[in-house]
Scaffold this motif. Structure first.
Motif, PDB file in Angstrom:
ATOM      1  N   CYS A  85      42.146  45.329  42.933  1.00 62.35           N
ATOM      2  CA  CYS A  85      42.230  45.979  43.411  1.00 62.35           C
ATOM      3  C   CYS A  85      43.113  46.211  44.116  1.00 62.35           C
ATOM      4  O   CYS A  85      43.042  47.148  44.193  1.00 62.35           O
ATOM      5  CB  CYS A  85      40.676  46.894  43.615  1.00 62.35           C
ATOM      6  N   SER A  86      43.695  44.821  44.152  1.00 57.84           N
ATOM      7  CA  SER A  86      44.162  45.097  45.805  1.00 57.84           C
ATOM      8  C   SER A  86      45.548  45.577  45.331  1.00 57.84           C
ATOM      9  O   SER A  86      46.220  45.996  44.846  1.00 57.84           O
ATOM     10  CB  SER A  86      44.006  43.565  46.185  1.00 57.84           C
ATOM     11  N   GLN A  87      45.852  45.985  46.730  1.00 57.22           N
ATOM     12  CA  GLN A  87      47.251  46.800  47.151  1.00 57.22           C
ATOM     13  C   GLN A  87      48.007  46.037  47.319  1.00 57.22           C
ATOM     14  O   GLN A  87      49.585  46.532  48.155  1.00 57.22           O
ATOM     15  CB  GLN A  87      47.132  48.520  47.821  1.00 57.22           C
ATOM     16  N   TYR A 156      39.922  50.696  53.275  1.00 57.65           N
ATOM     17  CA  TYR A 156      39.618  51.674  51.769  1.00 57.65           C
ATOM     18  C   TYR A 156      40.630  51.568  51.094  1.00 57.65           C
ATOM     19  O   TYR A 156      40.194  51.642  49.418  1.00 57.65           O
ATOM     20  CB  TYR A 156      38.499  52.690  51.633  1.00 57.65           C
ATOM     21  N   GLU A 157      42.224  51.604  50.731  1.00 63.03           N
ATOM     22  CA  GLU A 157      43.051  52.286  49.816  1.00 63.03           C
ATOM     23  C   GLU A 157      43.442  50.868  49.830  1.00 63.03           C
ATOM     24  O   GLU A 157      44.058  51.015  48.777  1.00 63.03           O
ATOM     25  CB  GLU A 157      43.957  53.021  50.718  1.00 63.03           C
ATOM     26  N   SER A 158      43.960  50.086  51.258  1.00 65.03           N
ATOM     27  CA  SER A 158      44.371  48.739  50.510  1.00 65.03           C
ATOM     28  C   SER A 158      43.446  47.758  49.536  1.00 65.03           C
ATOM     29  O   SER A 158      44.045  46.886  49.313  1.00 65.03           O
ATOM     30  CB  SER A 158      44.781  47.972  51.660  1.00 65.03           C
ATOM     31  N   GLN A 329      51.054  54.674  56.537  1.00 65.91           N
ATOM     32  CA  GLN A 329      50.771  52.559  57.148  1.00 65.91           C
ATOM     33  C   GLN A 329      51.508  52.051  55.627  1.00 65.91           C
ATOM     34  O   GLN A 329      49.966  52.655  54.719  1.00 65.91           O
ATOM     35  CB  GLN A 329      50.001  52.961  57.621  1.00 65.91           C
ATOM     36  N   ALA A 330      51.667  51.131  55.000  1.00 67.62           N
ATOM     37  CA  ALA A 330      51.332  50.154  54.889  1.00 67.62           C
ATOM     38  C   ALA A 330      49.925  49.397  54.158  1.00 67.62           C
ATOM     39  O   ALA A 330      49.511  49.448  53.048  1.00 67.62           O
ATOM     40  CB  ALA A 330      52.547  49.160  54.134  1.00 67.62           C
ATOM     41  N   PHE A 331      49.745  48.395  55.129  1.00 68.31           N
ATOM     42  CA  PHE A 331      48.092  48.224  54.862  1.00 68.31           C
ATOM     43  C   PHE A 331      47.413  47.888  56.234  1.00 68.31           C
ATOM     44  O   PHE A 331      48.456  47.817  57.593  1.00 68.31           O
ATOM     45  CB  PHE A 331      47.782  47.142  53.823  1.00 68.31           C
ATOM     46  N   THR A 332      46.360  47.456  56.660  1.00 68.53           N
ATOM     47  CA  THR A 332      45.876  47.410  58.111  1.00 68.53           C
ATOM     48  C   THR A 332      44.798  45.876  58.300  1.00 68.53           C
ATOM     49  O   THR A 332      45.075  45.294  56.930  1.00 68.53           O
ATOM     50  CB  THR A 332      44.733  48.312  58.241  1.00 68.53           C
ATOM     51  N   ILE A 333      45.009  45.297  59.448  1.00 66.56           N
ATOM     52  CA  ILE A 333      44.915  43.995  59.392  1.00 66.56           C
ATOM     53  C   ILE A 333      44.025  44.306  60.492  1.00 66.56           C
ATOM     54  O   ILE A 333      44.224  44.627  61.600  1.00 66.56           O
ATOM     55  CB  ILE A 333      45.920  43.050  59.753  1.00 66.56           C
TER      56      ILE A 333
END
Length: 662
Positions: A85-87, A156-158, A329-333
């Motif tokens: 499921c990873s984006q 929850y999106e990435s 935003q691409a993803f969060t850390i």
């Protein structure tokens, strides 16, 4: 209160030691791969080395079935970038993580984590740990994927950070180790590495250990060794009465000390973090909206809710928005990887102007974590799934609060009352820190793409590597290092152990047994070492204070440490731990002296060098001990990408994987 040491000093009748005493006796072990430390990294290393067909032995100071920082469980699995499921790709994640750390992170470790942590999690599932919502407990939740039954945390999106039911992770790994025939030596504490011809800086060919129940010396001859002894503790803070610590108190820098004495290179040892233990509240026992309790509503004394904002400071109107990316935003850390997120990849958070609004009277202390304001799935995911499976919260928080009648549907948890500025920092939510109270940062052994240290035959995994610390990172790096060590051991030549080196170590370890009369106990020694580190290597450092600290540690080694008396093998092991703590403290001070500039990236303050992160100091300082003296090498931050044959993370990983012998 009368302690065992008091009894011993008074020559009173003491309870009989329940195990046979075998001081001076030697147990000799021969193996292909030796794993030092049976925590998460060590278990994965042992399993994967054994699956390569070599003989494997593990020395673990505690009990492998439950030991280590991750021993009591895990609630979420970071950087599973290859899950279906990873984006986020492993390459993209690694590049961003390295950018967020200013380049000071360990590139090989970070990429291996991103590339293999999903595989390590599948290994755990195959062994018996539940990683999916197979019973439909969270069916319909925004963080659940119905097809795979996987559940996600924070973003929850990435979908690269997974929630898991990891309370039984260590028993699961332990059972697999036993099934594969790994030789496990519990209650066996490593005290030294053995090297070719007994010389510093040469190939590592084994180790010496001490049985903490019998006092027996353990001598291991190995073709390859993996050091996975975790993140050190008890260097700045020590208390046997107060233990709300985030780390296993058994992790006391033996790994640092033995590798330092053997001549291995370390980097980032100058970095430390604030630490409120042992007087803080239990980690995540008072709510922490910026970590395990991410997304939880925080209210003030009057029930007024503190607003949440996105990366750009925009107020979030719904709870669901707290788990979504900001526009563009691409993803969060998050902070779970011990990497401060950059502005670009900032998680949603409580409004950053909360301190000012508290001071103006807009919000009244104390604050409270109010789970009842969340939807049912979110409420149960935080308190039941995450707090209930995380090793540091399952018993002291989830079990204790549940037995006391805490109901997350109705009750709130009070947040510590602190200076308003403390509410800006996620690490402060368990209680206020003071500048002298520190904990080990992200420093550790320098490794290459094989996770091999600067010494032939010595590999590293987990918190022993600089930049290590997260559960999934320990699992993935252990998985990888175990394979690499096994491949090396298959072709490595057999080397005889140096008897003089063994006898010298034996004399050092048993020295406290030769002393009679009144001495000092190991607790007093540990506390004294901590006070030196607090005073002379706290948050704010100067050349003079650091040099005084070095001198005082040496004086303690020669004076107080040479007067420690012990009554049993347990106390002998604790005394030897203190010797390791002294060595680790010295290594940190040497690294702090070498960096003549302050650094926000490294949380490093030199009052005599106030310039922060000047360009000429954006480099790694690799330090080691050589012929009894400290040598410092300067290295570029991207040393791991300097190969003309493999200039990217993906190419380096593939190149080194292709070199592995099946």
């Amino acid at each position: 209160m009368t302690t065992w040491h008091d009894y011993y000093q008074q020559e009173a009748t003491v309870p009989a030691w329940p195990y046979p005493i075998r001081y001076g006796e030697e147990k000799v072990i021969q193996t292909d791969v030796l794993i030092l430390g049976g925590g998460i990294a060590g278990c994965h290393a042992a399993i994967n080395a054994r699956r390569k067909g070599v003989k494997v032995a593990v020395l673990e100071k505690a009990a492998t079935k439950w030991s280590g920082n991750g021993g009591a469980g895990v609630d979420h699995w970071l950087s599973a970038c290859t899950n279906p499921c990873s984006q986020v790709s492993p390459e993209a994640f690694t590049i961003q993580a390295m950018s967020d750390s200013g380049g000071y992170d360990c590139g090989p470790l970070r990429y291996i984590n991103a590339k293999e942590s999903w595989d390590a999690l599948l290994d755990c599932e195959q062994m018996g740990m539940q990683i999916r919502d197979v019973n439909g407990e969270f069916k319909g939740a925004a963080f659940r994927d119905d097809k795979t039954q996987l559940m996600f945390a924070y973003d929850y999106e990435s979908k690269y950070d997974l929630r898991v039911y990891g309370y039984n992770v260590k028993p699961t790994l332990y059972k697999e180790m036993k099934r594969l025939g790994v030789e496990i030596y519990d209650r066996s504490m490593v005290t030294a590495l053995l090297t070719s011809e007994g010389e510093q800086g040469t190939r590592v060919v084994g180790a010496v250990g001490l049985n903490t129940r019998t006092g027996e010396l353990i001598i291991v001859k190995a073709k390859a060794t993996v050091i996975s002894t975790g993140l050190p503790g008890r260097i700045w803070l020590f208390s046997t009465e107060y233990r709300p610590t985030f780390r296993d108190p058994n992790l006391t820098a033996e790994g640092v000390a033995i590798a330092w004495q053997a001549g291995a290179k370390f980097v980032r040892l100058e970095e430390t973090y604030p630490d409120a233990s042992p007087l803080s509240y239990i980690a995540y026992g008072v709510g922490n909206a910026h970590n395990t309790w991410h997304g939880c509503s925080i209210v003030d004394a009057n029930g007024k809710e503190v607003p949440w904002v996105d990366r750009d400071g925009k107020d979030l109107k719904t709870v669901g928005e707290r788990f979504q990316r900001s526009p563009g935003q691409a993803f969060t850390i998050g902070s779970g990887l011990r990497i401060p997120p950059s502005y670009e990849n900032q998680l949603t958070r409580l409004t950053p102007d909360l301190p000012e609004r508290i001071e103006k009277g807009e919000f009244a202390l104390p604050l409270y974590a109010d789970l009842s304001r969340l939807p049912e799935h979110e409420r149960r995911a935080i308190f039941g799934l995450m707090v209930g499976n995380e090793g540091k919260t399952r018993v002291p928080v989830y079990d204790a609060l549940t037995k006391a009648g805490f109901d997350p549907d109705l009750d709130m948890l009070q947040v510590p009352v602190m200076h308003p500025s403390a509410y800006q920092h996620a690490n402060s939510w368990a209680g206020m820190d003071v500048p002298q109270w520190r904990q080990w940062g992200t420093g550790g052994l320098l490794v290459n793409w094989d996770l091999r240290t600067s010494l032939e035959g010595l590999y590293a995994a987990g918190g022993a590597i600089y930049g290590g610390g997260a559960h999934s990172s320990a699992a993935a790096s252990g998985r990888y290092a175990g394979r690499k060590a096994a491949s090396y051991a298959r072709t490595a030549a057999d080397v005889d152990l140096d008897t003089h080196q063994i006898e010298s170590e034996k004399s050092r370890v048993y020295a406290p047994l030769e002393r009679s009369g009144r001495g000092i106990g190991w607790k007093e020694l540990n506390a004294g070492i901590c006070r030196i580190m607090q005073d002379y290597c706290g948050q704010y450092k100067t050349e003079e204070t650091l040099k005084v600290g070095l001198r005082l540690l040496e004086e303690v080694r020669e004076a107080e440490a040479s007067k420690v008396t012990v009554a049993n093998p347990h106390e002998l092991a604790r005394a030897v731990e203190c010797y390791s703590i002294i060595t680790a403290g010295e290594a940190v001070i040497h690294a702090s002296l070498a960096r003549k500039a302050s650094s926000a990236r490294l949380n490093f303050d030199r009052l005599d060098y106030p310039s922060v992160d000047p360009p000429e100091w954006e480099k790694l300082l690799a330090i080691k001990q050589k012929n009894g003296r400290v040598a410092v090498d300067e290295m570029p931050l991207d040393y791991h990408l300097r190969s003309p044959y493999a200039p990217t993370y993906q190419e380096n990983y593939q190149y080194h994987c292709d070199l592995q012998t099946d």
